[in-house]
Enzyme design. Sequence first.
Site, mmCIF file in Angstrom:
data_model
loop_
_atom_site.group_PDB
_atom_site.id
_atom_site.type_symbol
_atom_site.label_atom_id
_atom_site.label_comp_id
_atom_site.label_asym_id
_atom_site.label_seq_id
_atom_site.Cartn_x
_atom_site.Cartn_y
_atom_site.Cartn_z
ATOM 1 N N TRP A 143 150.656 103.833 69.050
ATOM 2 C CA TRP A 143 150.114 104.666 70.144
ATOM 3 C C TRP A 143 148.819 103.805 70.804
ATOM 4 O O TRP A 143 148.994 103.689 71.883
ATOM 5 C CB TRP A 143 149.615 105.889 69.561
ATOM 6 C CG TRP A 143 149.343 106.877 70.496
ATOM 7 C CD1 TRP A 143 149.742 106.821 71.912
ATOM 8 C CD2 TRP A 143 148.574 108.055 70.407
ATOM 9 N NE1 TRP A 143 149.446 107.980 72.200
ATOM 10 C CE2 TRP A 143 148.587 108.810 71.453
ATOM 11 C CE3 TRP A 143 148.016 108.670 69.252
ATOM 12 C CZ2 TRP A 143 147.685 110.162 71.795
ATOM 13 C CZ3 TRP A 143 147.292 109.853 69.322
ATOM 14 C CH2 TRP A 143 147.321 110.586 70.382
ATOM 15 N N HIS A 203 145.997 94.246 61.474
ATOM 16 C CA HIS A 203 145.730 94.850 60.575
ATOM 17 C C HIS A 203 144.778 94.179 59.544
ATOM 18 O O HIS A 203 144.533 94.835 58.443
ATOM 19 C CB HIS A 203 147.062 95.379 59.746
ATOM 20 C CG HIS A 203 147.901 96.132 60.603
ATOM 21 N ND1 HIS A 203 147.619 97.200 61.180
ATOM 22 C CD2 HIS A 203 149.441 96.252 60.499
ATOM 23 C CE1 HIS A 203 148.499 98.056 61.660
ATOM 24 N NE2 HIS A 203 149.606 97.401 61.144
ATOM 25 N N TYR A 220 142.685 108.968 65.034
ATOM 26 C CA TYR A 220 144.064 109.360 65.427
ATOM 27 C C TYR A 220 143.956 111.157 65.913
ATOM 28 O O TYR A 220 144.611 111.438 66.899
ATOM 29 C CB TYR A 220 145.177 109.111 64.576
ATOM 30 C CG TYR A 220 146.307 109.760 64.853
ATOM 31 C CD1 TYR A 220 147.067 108.686 65.463
ATOM 32 C CD2 TYR A 220 146.899 110.808 64.166
ATOM 33 C CE1 TYR A 220 148.585 109.093 65.689
ATOM 34 C CE2 TYR A 220 148.230 110.978 64.390
ATOM 35 C CZ TYR A 220 148.901 110.288 65.121
ATOM 36 O OH TYR A 220 150.443 110.720 65.264
ATOM 37 N N ARG A 228 158.052 108.449 63.632
ATOM 38 C CA ARG A 228 158.411 109.258 62.725
ATOM 39 C C ARG A 228 158.229 111.081 63.246
ATOM 40 O O ARG A 228 159.097 111.542 63.722
ATOM 41 C CB ARG A 228 157.920 109.254 61.273
ATOM 42 C CG ARG A 228 158.364 109.991 59.994
ATOM 43 C CD ARG A 228 157.919 109.776 58.691
ATOM 44 N NE ARG A 228 156.553 109.993 58.835
ATOM 45 C CZ ARG A 228 156.190 111.231 58.023
ATOM 46 N NH1 ARG A 228 156.972 112.040 57.853
ATOM 47 N NH2 ARG A 228 154.892 111.887 58.108
ATOM 48 N N LYS A 229 157.101 111.372 62.884
ATOM 49 C CA LYS A 229 156.762 112.868 63.463
ATOM 50 C C LYS A 229 155.555 112.683 64.451
ATOM 51 O O LYS A 229 155.746 113.622 65.166
ATOM 52 C CB LYS A 229 156.330 113.691 62.230
ATOM 53 C CG LYS A 229 157.410 113.926 61.248
ATOM 54 C CD LYS A 229 156.840 115.092 60.359
ATOM 55 C CE LYS A 229 158.242 115.477 59.570
ATOM 56 N NZ LYS A 229 157.792 116.279 58.343
HETATM 57 P P1 PAP Z 1 152.055 100.531 62.186
HETATM 58 O O1 PAP Z 1 150.704 100.116 61.717
HETATM 59 O O2 PAP Z 1 153.067 100.086 61.105
HETATM 60 O O3 PAP Z 1 152.345 99.683 63.435
HETATM 61 P P2 PAP Z 1 151.349 102.938 63.257
HETATM 62 O O4 PAP Z 1 151.752 102.849 64.585
HETATM 63 O O5 PAP Z 1 149.632 102.665 62.856
HETATM 64 O O6 PAP Z 1 152.123 102.162 62.561
HETATM 65 O O7 PAP Z 1 151.711 104.407 62.565
HETATM 66 C C1 PAP Z 1 152.660 105.053 62.754
HETATM 67 C C2 PAP Z 1 152.501 106.532 62.722
HETATM 68 O O8 PAP Z 1 152.019 106.789 64.260
HETATM 69 C C3 PAP Z 1 153.500 107.228 62.640
HETATM 70 O O9 PAP Z 1 153.018 108.565 62.326
HETATM 71 P P3 PAP Z 1 153.895 109.589 61.197
HETATM 72 O O10 PAP Z 1 154.440 108.698 60.189
HETATM 73 O O11 PAP Z 1 152.947 110.426 60.745
HETATM 74 O O12 PAP Z 1 154.690 110.290 61.939
HETATM 75 C C4 PAP Z 1 154.140 107.668 63.855
HETATM 76 O O13 PAP Z 1 154.851 108.734 64.191
HETATM 77 C C5 PAP Z 1 153.078 107.796 64.714
HETATM 78 N N1 PAP Z 1 153.066 107.290 66.269
HETATM 79 C C6 PAP Z 1 153.779 106.295 66.630
HETATM 80 N N2 PAP Z 1 153.889 106.475 68.299
HETATM 81 C C7 PAP Z 1 153.015 107.582 68.548
HETATM 82 C C8 PAP Z 1 152.463 108.009 69.768
HETATM 83 N N3 PAP Z 1 152.640 107.539 70.786
HETATM 84 N N4 PAP Z 1 151.639 109.211 69.555
HETATM 85 C C9 PAP Z 1 151.382 109.772 68.503
HETATM 86 N N5 PAP Z 1 151.734 109.053 67.182
HETATM 87 C C10 PAP Z 1 152.507 108.065 67.083
#
Ligand code: PAP
Length: 319
Positions: free
Chosen positions: A71, A126, A214, A284-285
Amino acid sequence: MDDLFETLPRHTCSWIKALSIPTKGKGAYYKYEGFWNFRILLEGAILAQRTFKAQPSDVFLCSSPKAGTTWLKALAFAIVTRKQFDAASSPLLTTFPHDCVHYLESGLEQINENHKNSDFPLVATHLPYASLPKSVVDSDCKIVYIYRNIKDVLVSHYCYMIEVAKLQVEDVPFEVVFDEFCQGISWYGPYWDHILGYWKASQERPGRILFLKYEDMKMDTTSNVKRLAEFIGYPFSIEEEKTGMVESIIKLCSFDNLSNLEVNKNGNYRPEKIGAVANRHLFRKGKDGDWKNYFTDEMEKKMNKLVDEKLIGIDLVLK
Ligand code: PAP
């Protein structure tokens, strides 16, 4: 590098143990400079430590995995490219956010290319603060650090590994991963030390490190996106605010929009390097509080206690 890795503490993580296919030793975590990680990413980090030349104008987007990186990358990219592309022509519509802003430890070549060819000085990592290449700290470039409720980070990570490794929940019970995580053994973990490193650095370098949370971004996206734009040196003008530029970027980068794009539903990320990961696993969610569906009362108490002990005196809410 073999010599170095032979000296590092090593741990085979739970989902790797559960895999039925041989991993040829690639699934182990190594503890390097106080943090656990896969060898391939540590090799990338060491190469970056030795060769990367940060520019003072770079903006580093830093985080632990699963804290909201995708995000943040999308938002920062949309903000810095908004003069070139509007919401209808943004590369984000056809490009995975991780291919718009590369990771230092796995995309060094592309970052070096961008330094030569682009005006968009965004670099993601990271890596913990202590492992950043010296040139990043010396250049005094700006850092944005996103963090997230520790319980949701763990659940997001757990679900991600189950999906990516094509395992069943029964193969790797949540309790096992919870215990490892509480011992500090997680991808780029301990999570609390990751946060502490950036937090301490932010006290030493006031005004150079922006902390975003977040959950706050979800609750009040507009103010946080404006803070982000201002901090990275691309503030919105009054005219832009009047004409809805902020809202348009928020909509473009929203979970609902990004997760429904063809590239993010059916594309793959980094097929050659670490093995293909489907882009959809990064969406995911996108909600807060999913941990309540995984944690027992006892786990909740244990995690709260851990956070209280580890982050004593730190003004950040992690639980
Ligand atoms: P990464 O560090 O492996 O790139 P990262 O993007 O930090 O992962 O985290 C993924 C989480 O961000 C997921 O959360 P969840 O498993 O609880 O669903 C993902 O759904 C969420 N995510 C990805 N894109 C967005 C977005 N545009 N807005 C809000 N949450 C998001």
